[in-house]
Scaffold this active site. Structure first.
Site, PDB file in Angstrom:
ATOM      1  N   LYS A 211       0.984  -1.266   0.018  1.00 15.40           N
ATOM      2  CA  LYS A 211       0.014  -0.018  -0.159  1.00 15.40           C
ATOM      3  C   LYS A 211       0.893   1.290  -0.024  1.00 15.40           C
ATOM      4  O   LYS A 211       2.046   1.227   0.237  1.00 15.40           O
ATOM      5  CB  LYS A 211      -0.727  -0.020   1.321  1.00 15.40           C
TER       6      LYS A 211
ATOM      7  N   TYR B 205     -12.346  -1.446  -4.292  1.00 15.22           N
ATOM      8  CA  TYR B 205     -13.160  -1.726  -2.676  1.00 15.22           C
ATOM      9  C   TYR B 205     -14.490  -1.391  -2.601  1.00 15.22           C
ATOM     10  O   TYR B 205     -15.035  -1.185  -1.839  1.00 15.22           O
ATOM     11  CB  TYR B 205     -12.519  -0.674  -1.788  1.00 15.22           C
TER      12      TYR B 205
ATOM     13  N   PHE C 220     -15.743   3.809   6.827  1.00 15.99           N
ATOM     14  CA  PHE C 220     -14.411   4.162   6.193  1.00 15.99           C
ATOM     15  C   PHE C 220     -13.970   4.179   4.946  1.00 15.99           C
ATOM     16  O   PHE C 220     -12.914   4.425   4.638  1.00 15.99           O
ATOM     17  CB  PHE C 220     -13.376   3.195   6.843  1.00 15.99           C
TER      18      PHE C 220
ATOM     19  N   ARG D 113      -2.640 -14.026   4.085  1.00 15.57           N
ATOM     20  CA  ARG D 113      -3.295 -13.574   4.988  1.00 15.57           C
ATOM     21  C   ARG D 113      -2.546 -13.890   6.316  1.00 15.57           C
ATOM     22  O   ARG D 113      -2.420 -12.732   7.201  1.00 15.57           O
ATOM     23  CB  ARG D 113      -4.846 -13.866   4.848  1.00 15.57           C
TER      24      ARG D 113
ATOM     25  N   THR E  16      -5.634  -7.322  10.364  1.00 18.25           N
ATOM     26  CA  THR E  16      -6.032  -5.829   9.788  1.00 18.25           C
ATOM     27  C   THR E  16      -5.447  -4.811  10.570  1.00 18.25           C
ATOM     28  O   THR E  16      -4.694  -3.978  10.010  1.00 18.25           O
ATOM     29  CB  THR E  16      -7.380  -5.682   9.383  1.00 18.25           C
TER      30      THR E  16
ATOM     31  N   ARG F 104       2.152  -6.545   8.725  1.00 19.12           N
ATOM     32  CA  ARG F 104       1.677  -5.486   9.399  1.00 19.12           C
ATOM     33  C   ARG F 104       1.944  -4.983  10.573  1.00 19.12           C
ATOM     34  O   ARG F 104       2.047  -3.869  11.069  1.00 19.12           O
ATOM     35  CB  ARG F 104      -0.268  -5.595   9.260  1.00 19.12           C
TER      36      ARG F 104
ATOM     37  N   ASN G 198      -2.227   0.207   6.742  1.00 19.32           N
ATOM     38  CA  ASN G 198      -1.735  -1.090   7.321  1.00 19.32           C
ATOM     39  C   ASN G 198      -0.712  -1.897   6.218  1.00 19.32           C
ATOM     40  O   ASN G 198      -0.710  -2.996   6.428  1.00 19.32           O
ATOM     41  CB  ASN G 198      -2.898  -1.705   7.805  1.00 19.32           C
TER      42      ASN G 198
ATOM     43  N   HIS H 253      -2.293  -5.271   1.588  1.00 23.28           N
ATOM     44  CA  HIS H 253      -3.499  -5.915   1.288  1.00 23.28           C
ATOM     45  C   HIS H 253      -3.598  -7.273   0.708  1.00 23.28           C
ATOM     46  O   HIS H 253      -2.687  -7.597  -0.075  1.00 23.28           O
ATOM     47  CB  HIS H 253      -4.345  -5.031   0.120  1.00 23.28           C
TER      48      HIS H 253
ATOM     49  N   GLU I  69      -9.998  -9.533  -7.952  1.00 26.96           N
ATOM     50  CA  GLU I  69      -8.973  -8.458  -7.701  1.00 26.96           C
ATOM     51  C   GLU I  69      -7.858  -8.759  -8.607  1.00 26.96           C
ATOM     52  O   GLU I  69      -7.279  -7.735  -9.133  1.00 26.96           O
ATOM     53  CB  GLU I  69      -8.459  -8.526  -6.247  1.00 26.96           C
TER      54      GLU I  69
HETATM   55  P1  CMP Z   1      -7.698  -4.142   3.302  1.00 27.96           P
HETATM   56  O1  CMP Z   1      -7.190  -5.725   3.690  1.00 27.96           O
HETATM   57  O2  CMP Z   1      -7.064  -3.530   2.404  1.00 27.96           O
HETATM   58  O3  CMP Z   1      -9.138  -4.399   3.321  1.00 27.96           O
HETATM   59  C1  CMP Z   1     -10.161  -3.270   3.494  1.00 27.96           C
HETATM   60  C2  CMP Z   1      -9.385  -2.178   4.265  1.00 27.96           C
HETATM   61  O4  CMP Z   1     -10.117  -1.149   4.871  1.00 27.96           O
HETATM   62  C3  CMP Z   1      -8.522  -2.597   5.526  1.00 27.96           C
HETATM   63  O5  CMP Z   1      -7.522  -3.329   4.536  1.00 27.96           O
HETATM   64  C4  CMP Z   1      -8.248  -1.349   6.295  1.00 27.96           C
HETATM   65  O6  CMP Z   1      -6.904  -0.759   6.009  1.00 27.96           O
HETATM   66  C5  CMP Z   1      -9.003  -0.469   5.830  1.00 27.96           C
HETATM   67  N1  CMP Z   1      -9.768   0.105   7.030  1.00 27.96           N
HETATM   68  C6  CMP Z   1     -10.011   1.247   7.291  1.00 27.96           C
HETATM   69  N2  CMP Z   1     -10.579   1.462   8.418  1.00 27.96           N
HETATM   70  C7  CMP Z   1     -11.096   0.292   8.587  1.00 27.96           C
HETATM   71  C8  CMP Z   1     -11.972  -0.374   9.954  1.00 27.96           C
HETATM   72  N3  CMP Z   1     -12.396   0.460  10.781  1.00 27.96           N
HETATM   73  N4  CMP Z   1     -12.246  -1.624   9.698  1.00 27.96           N
HETATM   74  C9  CMP Z   1     -11.661  -2.200   8.811  1.00 27.96           C
HETATM   75  N5  CMP Z   1     -11.000  -2.028   7.874  1.00 27.96           N
HETATM   76  C10 CMP Z   1     -10.613  -0.718   7.827  1.00 27.96           C
END
Ligand code: CMP
Length: 138
Positions: free
Chosen positions: A11, A51, A59, A87, A93, A104, A114, A117, A128
């Site tokens: 990212k 997304y 968010f 993962r 996350t 992460r 974070n 992805h 994707e």
């Molecule tokens: P990712 O795995 O890229 O998939 C969705 C993304 O939303 C996640 O990683 C987070 O970086 C982002 N995100 C931001 N805020 C939140 C939240 N409150 N809960 C979950 N994901 C969040």
């Protein structure tokens, strides 16, 4: 366990901090084959399309602003059980909840920024991978 492909992103936060090389090294050390890779810079609209499943989430605006705030690296990774394996390597996350040794934990700053992805299921991986790579690139 059959060979599988998953989709990954280094990212904008991790790219900007100069962590790309270290994350790529971990990817190779952990036994993934990099099948495709590109440096790209998402527009807000492209981030929203990627997304789209999260569009009702509170968010969504912040997430798509962040993902279009700078370059990122998109990857197609291959390994036995690649989706689960990637993962696990990324960790939770929220970096604060991620286990020691995960990407992460090491490179992420917050739940939004974070570092990486990864696809969460075979259907998501198919969508994707197809969003970023043409068949001939894979
Ligand atoms: P990712 O795995 O890229 O998939 C969705 C993304 O939303 C996640 O990683 C987070 O970086 C982002 N995100 C931001 N805020 C939140 C939240 N409150 N809960 C979950 N994901 C969040």
């Amino acid at each position: 366990m059959s060979t599988e492909r998953t989709f990954a992103i280094i990212k904008p936060d991790a790219y900007k901090s100069g962590y790309t090389g270290r994350i790529l090294a971990r990817i190779e050390q952990e036994g993934f084959t990099i099948r495709a890779m590109r440096l790209t810079y998402l527009s807000k609209r492209e981030a929203e399309g990627f997304y789209a499943v999260h569009r009702e989430r509170p968010f969504f605006g912040g997430l798509t602003d962040f993902m279009s705030s700078g370059p990122c690296v998109v990857l197609a990774l291959e390994a036995p059980d690649a989706i689960k394996k990637w993962r696990a390597l990324m960790g939770a996350t929220d970096p604060a909840k991620a286990e020691a040794g995960t990407l992460r934990k090491e490179f992420g700053a917050s739940i939004g920024e974070n570092a990486t992805h990864g696809s969460d299921a075979p259907e998501t991986a198919a969508f994707e991978l197809g969003y970023f790579f043409r068949g001939m690139e894979l």
